[in-house]
Motif scaffolding. Structure first.
Motif, mmCIF file in Angstrom:
data_model
loop_
_atom_site.group_PDB
_atom_site.id
_atom_site.type_symbol
_atom_site.label_atom_id
_atom_site.label_comp_id
_atom_site.label_asym_id
_atom_site.label_seq_id
_atom_site.Cartn_x
_atom_site.Cartn_y
_atom_site.Cartn_z
ATOM 1 N N UNK A 367 0.710 -1.219 -0.032
ATOM 2 C CA UNK A 367 -0.005 -0.002 0.007
ATOM 3 C C UNK A 367 0.807 1.252 0.090
ATOM 4 N N UNK A 368 1.990 1.240 0.776
ATOM 5 C CA UNK A 368 2.835 2.266 0.823
ATOM 6 C C UNK A 368 3.570 2.640 -0.773
ATOM 7 N N UNK A 369 4.039 1.545 -1.269
ATOM 8 C CA UNK A 369 4.456 1.578 -2.491
ATOM 9 C C UNK A 369 3.385 2.085 -3.663
ATOM 10 N N UNK A 370 2.171 1.719 -3.389
ATOM 11 C CA UNK A 370 1.180 2.234 -4.390
ATOM 12 C C UNK A 370 0.936 3.778 -4.108
ATOM 13 N N UNK A 371 0.877 4.115 -2.915
ATOM 14 C CA UNK A 371 0.879 5.631 -2.617
ATOM 15 C C UNK A 371 1.844 6.315 -3.130
ATOM 16 N N UNK A 372 3.123 5.977 -3.170
ATOM 17 C CA UNK A 372 4.207 6.593 -3.981
ATOM 18 C C UNK A 372 3.986 6.790 -5.414
ATOM 19 N N UNK A 373 3.389 5.671 -6.115
ATOM 20 C CA UNK A 373 3.279 5.639 -7.517
ATOM 21 C C UNK A 373 2.261 6.522 -7.991
ATOM 22 N N UNK A 374 1.140 6.814 -7.275
ATOM 23 C CA UNK A 374 0.055 7.748 -7.760
ATOM 24 C C UNK A 374 0.193 9.237 -7.312
ATOM 25 N N UNK A 375 1.163 9.446 -6.398
ATOM 26 C CA UNK A 375 1.250 10.869 -6.031
ATOM 27 C C UNK A 375 2.504 11.645 -6.865
ATOM 28 N N UNK A 376 1.861 12.373 -7.689
ATOM 29 C CA UNK A 376 3.174 13.207 -8.448
ATOM 30 C C UNK A 376 4.001 13.914 -7.580
ATOM 31 N N UNK A 377 3.980 14.068 -6.537
ATOM 32 C CA UNK A 377 5.099 14.694 -5.587
ATOM 33 C C UNK A 377 6.222 13.719 -5.443
ATOM 34 N N UNK A 396 -9.923 15.995 -16.422
ATOM 35 C CA UNK A 396 -11.258 15.190 -15.816
ATOM 36 C C UNK A 396 -10.951 13.656 -15.474
ATOM 37 N N UNK A 397 -9.783 13.273 -15.872
ATOM 38 C CA UNK A 397 -9.431 11.909 -15.296
ATOM 39 C C UNK A 397 -8.569 11.785 -14.138
ATOM 40 N N UNK A 398 -8.951 10.543 -13.474
ATOM 41 C CA UNK A 398 -8.175 10.519 -12.263
ATOM 42 C C UNK A 398 -7.571 8.984 -11.951
ATOM 43 N N UNK A 399 -7.459 8.370 -12.893
ATOM 44 C CA UNK A 399 -6.744 7.229 -13.017
ATOM 45 C C UNK A 399 -6.773 6.165 -11.991
ATOM 46 N N UNK A 400 -5.956 5.966 -10.958
ATOM 47 C CA UNK A 400 -5.701 5.137 -9.753
ATOM 48 C C UNK A 400 -6.108 5.672 -8.376
ATOM 49 N N UNK A 401 -6.725 7.062 -8.494
ATOM 50 C CA UNK A 401 -6.855 7.801 -7.254
ATOM 51 C C UNK A 401 -7.959 6.898 -6.200
ATOM 52 N N UNK A 402 -8.935 6.509 -6.919
ATOM 53 C CA UNK A 402 -9.717 5.802 -5.927
ATOM 54 C C UNK A 402 -9.244 4.109 -5.700
ATOM 55 N N UNK A 403 -8.599 3.656 -6.525
ATOM 56 C CA UNK A 403 -7.717 2.413 -6.349
ATOM 57 C C UNK A 403 -7.010 2.391 -5.205
ATOM 58 N N UNK A 404 -6.388 3.734 -5.026
ATOM 59 C CA UNK A 404 -5.436 3.780 -3.800
ATOM 60 C C UNK A 404 -6.125 3.973 -2.520
ATOM 61 N N UNK A 405 -7.023 4.789 -2.587
ATOM 62 C CA UNK A 405 -8.244 4.908 -1.376
ATOM 63 C C UNK A 405 -8.568 3.693 -0.988
ATOM 64 N N UNK A 406 -9.129 2.533 -1.675
ATOM 65 C CA UNK A 406 -9.422 1.523 -1.502
ATOM 66 C C UNK A 406 -8.480 0.501 -0.831
ATOM 67 N N UNK A 407 -7.264 0.741 -1.499
ATOM 68 C CA UNK A 407 -6.223 -0.163 -1.103
ATOM 69 C C UNK A 407 -5.902 0.062 0.384
ATOM 70 N N UNK A 408 -5.908 1.506 0.580
ATOM 71 C CA UNK A 408 -5.673 1.721 1.976
ATOM 72 C C UNK A 408 -6.726 1.220 3.007
ATOM 73 N N UNK A 409 -8.031 1.196 2.514
ATOM 74 C CA UNK A 409 -8.925 0.747 3.341
ATOM 75 C C UNK A 409 -8.857 -0.843 3.768
#
Length: 529
Positions: A367-377, A396-409
């Motif tokens: 999950x931490x690796x995924x958080x790095x991948x989706x964050x452009x910072x 208007x596109x958000x790619x894997x934004x919600x996937x990362x939220x679900x992964x965190x859950x």
């Protein structure tokens, strides 16, 4: 390795793995998994010495009772009622009573693989010849497996000592033709399944009800399946770390063998070797950072804990699997009846409590690796949320934004389940069972943690492959080593590149199913460790 099995209720063209022999040999976790997940049948051993031991145990028990001896659970009541004498006129009826009054399980039913693992574990324990059961009982347990007559076993109701009484009562009930079973793709009465097979339900002999139920087969069968899935997840976490290193333009030098020889935990050395093999051929030039963040750089140290834990967990699970764990034990050679507590599941409870913590840490790592991948910072130049949209539609596109939220859950829920079950012993049954293992609850918790972690791994796999494709799109000179390229192709067959936003639920479910089954990794890692 596979062979054709001449079972009348199989399709003519169906091929199953080689039969697993039970009796006169130690079973492995892989044997149980072959039965539970890969369609293997079981075959009782043909060694005359082993078969003679089974027969001598049942015969001694008959003689011992005929001589007027008192044997717990045979001519006494159960548990705290051990002080109650059962008249000889009721001894034959006592085993059936035990199976019936324990028919109070609740919760979801165990799936087919779990039921098969449970029956295999119970059969193997009784096959040690220390339970006083007849050969026909072993044959009927083998029939449950080989003809897939699967009792519907509720998951809840066991405290893990005096054995898995309530869930195992459903196995015993199926043998005597009571309660429901799954058979030939449908639910039916157990008696009807036996009739379809041309058999009559068995009549339990004295002690056979207790021998079936008074043991650790449920927690042990579940532990075998948990072990296999955790092993797969450790390897997958290493592969995803390697691909995330490529996607983040990270450094392969973090996994140099010298580092891990300097801190010689075997497991982290293995994990680092897996990652090195997957990154072989990738040049190690310092990219955006001299040192990658901990979830990348320290991944072998996290995965290695699970790898090392699995070594002692195998020992304890297989010792429990290969034990006589009911009470009392019948010594056919010394002709003794020994009252003890081998039904106590403490070793499985501790192993499952430990395994769920190790696996939840894999979820947290991924999950931490995924958080790095989706964050452009932090993703070193990849698009925000890994969107593959064109510049004109990026807003208007958000790619894997919600996937990362679900992964965190899912990760949070997995971590929540790591509270050890084994420390929550309850005093039950009029304080006769006043210290219990909670092993079955620990095993069930572990399976839930595994399910959640496999969901995190599925999200990570889809996102990391997307990230690697985006890296290649921005820099065609990016080197993707062959094992990782093959992995990307396999993931791509499940989930295509995400250019425009779409619902990913079905792709995540398909990926999770493949990870849980183990077939995904079997096709994708060459070292077969």
């Amino acid at each position: 390795m596979g062979r054709r099995v001449a079972e009348h209720d199989l399709n003519d063209d169906e091929v199953r793995p080689e039969a697993v022999v039970i009796g006169g040999r130690r079973l492995t976790i892989e044997d149980v998994v072959a039965v539970a997940r890969h369609g293997a049948v079981v075959k009782l051993g043909d060694d005359p010495a082993w078969r003679g031991r089974i027969e001598r145990g049942a015969e001694f028990l008959r003689r011992h009772l005929a001589a007027g001896a008192t044997v717990y659970g045979v001519n006494t009541g159960y548990g705290d009622a051990c002080v109650v004498d059962v008249p000889m006129t009721l001894v034959e009826a006592l085993p059936l009573q035990l199976t019936r009054y324990h028919g109070c399980g609740m919760g979801e039913y165990l799936d087919d693989a779990s039921v098969l693992a449970v029956i295999a574990a119970r059969l193997n324990s009784l096959a040690y010849g220390l339970s006083g059961v007849r050969p026909v009982l072993l044959e009927r347990l083998a029939d449950l497996i080989n003809h897939r007559v699967l009792p519907r076993v509720p998951a809840e109701g066991s405290v893990g000592a005096s054995g898995d009484l309530t869930p195992l009562s459903y196995v015993a009930a199926a043998l005597v033709g009571e309660r429901d079973v799954q058979f030939r793709g449908a639910s039916c009465d157990a008696r009807d399944a036996w009739i379809a097979l041309g058999r009559e339900p068995i009549t339990l002999a004295p002690k056979e009800g207790l021998a079936l139920m008074n043991g650790t087969a449920v927690m042990t069968g579940l532990a075998c399946l948990a072990f296999a899935r955790a092993t797969q997840l450790a390897r997958l976490a290493a592969r995803l770390t390697a691909l995330a290193t490529v996607a983040l333009d990270g450094r392969a030098a973090h996994f140099d063998a010298f580092i891990f020889e300097s801190k010689p935990h075997a497991g982290q050395g293995v994990a680092a070797a897996w990652i090195r093999a997957d990154l072989a051929g990738r040049p190690d030039t310092p990219g955006h950072r001299l040192q990658d963040r901990y979830s990348i750089r320290c991944a072998p140290h996290v995965i290695g804990v699970a790898c090392d834990a699995l070594t002692w967990m195998r020992r304890d699970i297989e010792n429990e699997l290969n034990s006589a764990n009911d009470n009392p034990l019948i010594d056919p050679d010394g002709e003794r009846v020994l009252h003890g507590g081998n039904f106590y599941g403490g070793h499985i409870a501790f192993a499952m409590d430990g395994l769920k913590a190790a696996v939840a840490n894999l979820a947290d790592l991924m999950d931490r690796q995924l958080a790095l991948l989706v964050d452009d910072k932090f993703n070193n130049g990849l698009p925000r949320n890994l969107t593959g949209a064109s510049a004109a539609r990026a807003a208007i596109n958000h790619g894997f934004k919600a996937v990362q939220i679900s992964s965190s859950a899912w990760t949070a829920e997995a971590l929540k389940h790591t509270m050890p079950a084994s420390v929550f012993s309850r005093s039950t049954e009029a304080h006769n069972q006043d210290k219990v293992s909670m092993g079955t609850i620990a095993a069930r918790d572990c399976l839930r943690v595994l399910q959640l972690t496999e969901q995190v791994a599925a999200a990570h796999a889809l996102a990391t492959v997307q990230a690697a494709r985006l890296r290649l799109r921005s820099n065609v000179a990016t080197v993707v080593p062959e094992p990782l390229y093959r992995f990307m192709e396999e993931v791509g067959a499940v989930s295509a590149f995400v250019d425009e936003d779409r619902a990913l639920e079905h792709e995540l479910r398909a990926m999770t199913k493949r990870i849980a089954a183990g077939d995904f990794l079997a096709q994708n890692h060459g070292d077969r460790r």
